[in-house]
Design a protein around this motif. Structure first.
Motif, PDB file in Angstrom:
ATOM      1  N   LEU A  48      46.049  44.293  33.792  1.00 13.06           N
ATOM      2  CA  LEU A  48      45.895  45.748  33.646  1.00 13.06           C
ATOM      3  C   LEU A  48      46.436  46.489  34.866  1.00 13.06           C
ATOM      4  N   ALA A  49      46.191  45.954  36.042  1.00 13.06           N
ATOM      5  CA  ALA A  49      46.661  46.605  37.269  1.00 13.06           C
ATOM      6  C   ALA A  49      48.190  46.630  37.315  1.00 13.06           C
ATOM      7  N   ARG A  50      48.818  45.529  36.897  1.00 14.45           N
ATOM      8  CA  ARG A  50      50.288  45.482  36.881  1.00 14.45           C
ATOM      9  C   ARG A  50      50.855  46.483  35.878  1.00 14.45           C
ATOM     10  N   GLN A  51      50.130  46.722  34.789  1.00 14.21           N
ATOM     11  CA  GLN A  51      50.597  47.631  33.753  1.00 14.21           C
ATOM     12  C   GLN A  51      50.236  49.091  34.040  1.00 14.21           C
ATOM     13  N   SER A  52      49.477  49.313  35.086  1.00 15.64           N
ATOM     14  CA  SER A  52      49.024  50.670  35.420  1.00 15.64           C
ATOM     15  C   SER A  52      49.789  51.195  36.615  1.00 15.64           C
ATOM     16  N   SER A  53      49.902  52.501  36.671  1.00 13.13           N
ATOM     17  CA  SER A  53      50.519  53.087  37.856  1.00 13.13           C
ATOM     18  C   SER A  53      49.428  53.768  38.667  1.00 13.13           C
ATOM     19  N   PHE A  54      49.535  53.620  39.966  1.00 13.34           N
ATOM     20  CA  PHE A  54      48.559  54.189  40.878  1.00 13.34           C
ATOM     21  C   PHE A  54      49.277  55.088  41.861  1.00 13.34           C
ATOM     22  N   ASP A  55      48.651  56.210  42.143  1.00 15.29           N
ATOM     23  CA  ASP A  55      49.111  56.978  43.292  1.00 15.29           C
ATOM     24  C   ASP A  55      48.737  56.142  44.503  1.00 15.29           C
ATOM     25  N   GLU A  56      49.135  56.580  45.658  1.00 15.63           N
ATOM     26  CA  GLU A  56      48.744  55.851  46.856  1.00 15.63           C
ATOM     27  C   GLU A  56      47.225  55.829  46.938  1.00 15.63           C
ATOM     28  N   LEU A  57      46.681  54.635  47.184  1.00 16.05           N
ATOM     29  CA  LEU A  57      45.233  54.507  47.280  1.00 16.05           C
ATOM     30  C   LEU A  57      44.724  55.223  48.517  1.00 16.05           C
ATOM     31  N   PRO A  58      43.626  55.947  48.395  1.00 17.20           N
ATOM     32  CA  PRO A  58      43.058  56.586  49.587  1.00 17.20           C
ATOM     33  C   PRO A  58      42.649  55.517  50.603  1.00 17.20           C
ATOM     34  N   PRO A  59      43.072  55.662  51.848  1.00 13.83           N
ATOM     35  CA  PRO A  59      42.731  54.666  52.868  1.00 13.83           C
ATOM     36  C   PRO A  59      41.224  54.424  52.976  1.00 13.83           C
ATOM     37  N   VAL A  60      40.425  55.462  52.741  1.00 10.49           N
ATOM     38  CA  VAL A  60      38.975  55.303  52.846  1.00 10.49           C
ATOM     39  C   VAL A  60      38.459  54.319  51.793  1.00 10.49           C
ATOM     40  N   LEU A  61      39.101  54.285  50.639  1.00 12.44           N
ATOM     41  CA  LEU A  61      38.707  53.363  49.575  1.00 12.44           C
ATOM     42  C   LEU A  61      39.035  51.926  49.969  1.00 12.44           C
ATOM     43  N   VAL A  62      40.215  51.717  50.526  1.00  9.81           N
ATOM     44  CA  VAL A  62      40.610  50.377  50.960  1.00  9.81           C
ATOM     45  C   VAL A  62      39.727  49.917  52.123  1.00  9.81           C
ATOM     46  N   GLU A  63      39.454  50.817  53.052  1.00  5.99           N
ATOM     47  CA  GLU A  63      38.582  50.472  54.187  1.00  5.99           C
ATOM     48  C   GLU A  63      37.192  50.093  53.708  1.00  5.99           C
TER      49      GLU A  63
END
Length: 181
Positions: A48-63
């Motif tokens: 699903l992730a490969r088939q989806s497009s994402f804007d740039e992930l918010p750094p706070v979410l990754v952190e």
């Protein structure tokens, strides 16, 4: 090693060796099934992730995901009776280096969380009060010997976490059903 007999079975709380063997067999089968279900879930989410497009992930979410992964590593080591500081010395890394190694996985987990949340929203997947209460009761029983368990299970942040996990489980159950039918 002690002999495999009824006395050994009794030491680990089983009436006899045959029942101990049966319990071990059931536990191994259950573990194998859980691993396969988890593998399937990971594959579904990756697809699903490969088939989806994402804007740039918010750094706070990754952190946030990196912090969770770091905490999970520490908890996992402690569950096995290992000291985190000793672990760092053994692998010759600093906490910062370990956390940096979580970067890619944290981004993947953040994407997965966003996907699951969006699917739950689109499919109107919610928890009932009863489901949440039942899960909190189950956790209370599971961790009854943990210090401050009552207090921890009343923490709004933990309740939100449990509620999210329940919804994610429902989404994954729906996705597994769709993918395998």
């Amino acid at each position: 090693l002690p002999p495999l007999d009824d006395a050994l079975a009794a030491k680990v709380g089983q009436p006899n060796l045959a029942e101990l063997k049966e319990l071990i067999k059931k536990n191994l089968e259950a573990e194998k099934k859980q691993k396969e279900e988890r593998r399937l879930e990971v594959e579904i989410i990756r697809t699903l992730a490969r088939q989806s497009s994402f804007d740039e992930l918010p750094p706070v979410l990754v952190e946030s995901e990196k912090r969770k992964m770091f905490a999970e590593l520490k908890a996992s080591l402690e569950e096995r009776g290992l000291n985190f500081d000793q672990y760092l010395q053994d692998i010759k890394k600093t906490p910062e280096e370990v956390a940096k190694g979580f970067e890619e996985g944290a981004a993947e987990r953040a994407k997965s969380a966003l996907l699951l949340r969006q699917i739950a929203k689109q499919e109107n997947i919610l928890n009932t009060e009863e489901e949440l209460t039942d899960e909190l009761t189950r956790l209370k029983e599971m961790y009854k010997n943990a210090p401050n368990i009552e207090e921890r299970l009343n923490d709004p942040a933990l309740i939100d976490f449990v509620a999210s996990n329940l919804i994610n489980s429902k989404v994954m159950q729906m996705l597994r059903k769709e993918m395998t039918s």
